[in-house]
Design an enzyme around this catalytic site. Structure first.
Site, PDB file in Angstrom:
ATOM      1  N   ARG A   7     -21.059 -85.989 -46.190  1.00  0.00           N
ATOM      2  CA  ARG A   7     -21.750 -87.212 -46.621  1.00  0.00           C
ATOM      3  C   ARG A   7     -22.774 -86.934 -47.718  1.00  0.00           C
ATOM      4  O   ARG A   7     -23.187 -87.866 -48.418  1.00  0.00           O
ATOM      5  CB  ARG A   7     -22.418 -87.895 -45.438  1.00  0.00           C
TER       6      ARG A   7
ATOM      7  N   MET B 128     -25.560 -78.730 -44.811  1.00  0.00           N
ATOM      8  CA  MET B 128     -24.389 -79.164 -45.576  1.00  0.00           C
ATOM      9  C   MET B 128     -23.636 -80.221 -44.793  1.00  0.00           C
ATOM     10  O   MET B 128     -23.504 -80.126 -43.570  1.00  0.00           O
ATOM     11  CB  MET B 128     -23.474 -77.975 -45.845  1.00  0.00           C
ATOM     12  N   SER B 129     -23.148 -81.220 -45.519  1.00  0.00           N
ATOM     13  CA  SER B 129     -22.402 -82.307 -44.887  1.00  0.00           C
ATOM     14  C   SER B 129     -21.534 -82.967 -45.945  1.00  0.00           C
ATOM     15  O   SER B 129     -21.947 -83.070 -47.107  1.00  0.00           O
ATOM     16  CB  SER B 129     -23.392 -83.329 -44.317  1.00  0.00           C
TER      17      SER B 129
ATOM     18  N   GLY C 145     -19.056 -76.754 -35.359  1.00  0.00           N
ATOM     19  CA  GLY C 145     -20.358 -76.469 -35.966  1.00  0.00           C
ATOM     20  C   GLY C 145     -21.505 -77.006 -35.117  1.00  0.00           C
ATOM     21  O   GLY C 145     -21.436 -78.128 -34.609  1.00  0.00           O
ATOM     22  N   GLN C 146     -22.554 -76.212 -35.022  1.00  0.00           N
ATOM     23  CA  GLN C 146     -23.767 -76.646 -34.311  1.00  0.00           C
ATOM     24  C   GLN C 146     -24.408 -77.866 -34.979  1.00  0.00           C
ATOM     25  O   GLN C 146     -25.156 -78.611 -34.354  1.00  0.00           O
ATOM     26  CB  GLN C 146     -24.779 -75.498 -34.261  1.00  0.00           C
TER      27      GLN C 146
ATOM     28  N   HIS D 188     -16.762 -78.306 -47.431  1.00  0.00           N
ATOM     29  CA  HIS D 188     -17.871 -77.592 -48.079  1.00  0.00           C
ATOM     30  C   HIS D 188     -17.988 -76.223 -47.426  1.00  0.00           C
ATOM     31  O   HIS D 188     -17.209 -75.878 -46.511  1.00  0.00           O
ATOM     32  CB  HIS D 188     -19.167 -78.405 -47.961  1.00  0.00           C
TER      33      HIS D 188
ATOM     34  N   HIS E 180     -17.818 -75.877 -43.567  1.00  0.00           N
ATOM     35  CA  HIS E 180     -16.463 -75.860 -42.992  1.00  0.00           C
ATOM     36  C   HIS E 180     -15.820 -74.490 -43.200  1.00  0.00           C
ATOM     37  O   HIS E 180     -15.169 -73.947 -42.299  1.00  0.00           O
ATOM     38  CB  HIS E 180     -15.570 -76.900 -43.678  1.00  0.00           C
TER      39      HIS E 180
ATOM     40  N   GLY F 219     -12.141 -83.265 -43.615  1.00  0.00           N
ATOM     41  CA  GLY F 219     -11.966 -83.039 -45.047  1.00  0.00           C
ATOM     42  C   GLY F 219     -13.267 -83.135 -45.823  1.00  0.00           C
ATOM     43  O   GLY F 219     -14.344 -83.066 -45.236  1.00  0.00           O
ATOM     44  N   ALA F 220     -13.141 -83.287 -47.155  1.00  0.00           N
ATOM     45  CA  ALA F 220     -14.294 -83.191 -48.067  1.00  0.00           C
ATOM     46  C   ALA F 220     -15.021 -81.884 -47.749  1.00  0.00           C
ATOM     47  O   ALA F 220     -16.224 -81.873 -47.451  1.00  0.00           O
ATOM     48  CB  ALA F 220     -15.208 -84.409 -47.962  1.00  0.00           C
TER      49      ALA F 220
HETATM   50  P1  AMP Z   1     -16.540 -82.840 -40.134  1.00  0.00           P
HETATM   51  O1  AMP Z   1     -15.523 -82.643 -41.205  1.00  0.00           O
HETATM   52  O2  AMP Z   1     -17.858 -83.325 -40.634  1.00  0.00           O
HETATM   53  O3  AMP Z   1     -16.007 -83.624 -38.969  1.00  0.00           O
HETATM   54  O4  AMP Z   1     -16.865 -81.401 -39.568  1.00  0.00           O
HETATM   55  C1  AMP Z   1     -15.860 -80.540 -39.120  1.00  0.00           C
HETATM   56  C2  AMP Z   1     -16.499 -79.377 -38.419  1.00  0.00           C
HETATM   57  O5  AMP Z   1     -17.355 -78.693 -39.341  1.00  0.00           O
HETATM   58  C3  AMP Z   1     -17.375 -79.805 -37.233  1.00  0.00           C
HETATM   59  O6  AMP Z   1     -17.208 -78.873 -36.173  1.00  0.00           O
HETATM   60  C4  AMP Z   1     -18.757 -79.742 -37.821  1.00  0.00           C
HETATM   61  O7  AMP Z   1     -19.773 -79.538 -36.862  1.00  0.00           O
HETATM   62  C5  AMP Z   1     -18.632 -78.550 -38.752  1.00  0.00           C
HETATM   63  N1  AMP Z   1     -19.685 -78.594 -39.778  1.00  0.00           N
HETATM   64  C6  AMP Z   1     -20.081 -79.669 -40.500  1.00  0.00           C
HETATM   65  N2  AMP Z   1     -21.114 -79.350 -41.300  1.00  0.00           N
HETATM   66  C7  AMP Z   1     -21.385 -78.043 -41.061  1.00  0.00           C
HETATM   67  C8  AMP Z   1     -22.356 -77.123 -41.560  1.00  0.00           C
HETATM   68  N3  AMP Z   1     -23.271 -77.489 -42.460  1.00  0.00           N
HETATM   69  N4  AMP Z   1     -22.358 -75.852 -41.101  1.00  0.00           N
HETATM   70  C9  AMP Z   1     -21.427 -75.465 -40.169  1.00  0.00           C
HETATM   71  N5  AMP Z   1     -20.486 -76.279 -39.662  1.00  0.00           N
HETATM   72  C10 AMP Z   1     -20.467 -77.551 -40.087  1.00  0.00           C
END
Ligand code: AMP
Length: 260
Positions: free
Chosen positions: A169, A166-167, A127-128, A12, A15, A9-10
């Site tokens: 956090r 992007m994150s 995501g990489q 961006h 995602h 979630g959260a």
């Molecule tokens: P998360 O919500 O942070 O657990 O991320 C969910 C998915 O989105 C994971 O596969 C991450 O690697 C991917 N992700 C997170 N940030 C990015 C980004 N800036 N660009 C592409 N994919 C992302």
């Protein structure tokens, strides 16, 4: 064909780019939002993890996601949080992220195995940005015996206009921290631009020094074999490499990586 994008979630644009890849390649796009308690080695990080559910739902609707899976903790962990499996991840779970976040990848495997069991996708989009996590999940797919029926798509990291990955956090950074945060991607770019065959340890330590000098608490800056994450200090000029970094700005931990 069911495609699956697991998230915490959260949401961006990074995602949403995964949702986009999924929609192009699959007939049904499933996204999950679940902040997985077992992958947080730091309880404070779990408590402060941003939650923006209303806007996440709006974004997923506009992006054309077909189905949102929003499980409860009980649905993912029917036997309770203490009844956990053990995954044989080898040294993948003790290096880099694994060294600084003990237990993190075991928790990632717990949740991803359960989500895959429930959603039963044919394609999984990751995501990489979380490079080591992609390798861990590739291994999990083999451990689950699903490599014939589930393909893994690793999608590029989306960045802000200044280069910051992007994150979720990033929302927790104040104005001053946000300006500094870009240094993580800058030092990786510096490594990418300046790397030459031979001893690369000086280049790696100068990248770490720049971050420390800017006020980061550096967990690691590393250049590694892109296929197995073995650290490389002497480059033969041929091996495919990845530069990875993790560092705290106050209490916000940022990670990033670049294929060299
Ligand atoms: P998360 O919500 O942070 O657990 O991320 C969910 C998915 O989105 C994971 O596969 C991450 O690697 C991917 N992700 C997170 N940030 C990015 C980004 N800036 N660009 C592409 N994919 C992302």
């Amino acid at each position: 064909m069911v495609g699956f994008v697991p998230t915490m979630g959260a949401l961006h644009a990074g995602h949403l780019s995964l949702i986009d890849f999924c929609r192009k390649e699959c007939s049904l796009t499933v996204c999950s939002i679940f902040v997985n308690p077992t992958q947080f080695n730091d309880p404070a990080d779990f408590e402060k993890y941003p939650s923006t559910l209303e806007s996440d739902i709006d974004r997923l609707e506009s992006a054309g996601c077909d189905l949102l899976f929003l499980p409860s903790v009980h649905e993912i962990y029917p036997g309770g949080l203490n009844k956990i499996n053990k995954y044989e991840l080898g040294d993948l779970e003790t290096k880099l992220e694994g060294a600084f976040r003990p237990g993190h990848f075991q928790g990632v495997c717990q949740v991803v195995e359960r989500l895959l069991e429930i959603v039963q996708p044919a394609k999984l989009f990751l995501g990489q940005k979380d490079y080591q996590q992609c390798m861990v999940i590739a291994k999990l797919i083999v451990l689950m015996g699903k490599e014939e029926i589930l393909s893994l798509r690793i999608c590029p990291t989306l960045r802000e206009s200044d280069g910051l990955a992007m994150s979720s956090r990033n929302m927790r950074l104040n104005k001053e921290e946000r300006i500094k945060a870009v240094q993580v991607s800058r030092v990786l770019k510096m490594i990418k631009e300046q790397i030459k065959p031979g001893d690369i340890s000086g280049l790696i330590s100068s990248a770490a020094f720049i971050l420390a000098d800017e006020g980061f608490r550096v967990d690691y800056v590393s250049v590694a074999d892109a296929d197995n994450l073995e650290p490389v200090e002497e480059w033969d000029g041929r091996k495919k490499l990845v530069a990875l970094a993790a560092a705290f700005l106050n209490d916000v931990r940022l990670i990033d990586n670049m294929i060299l």
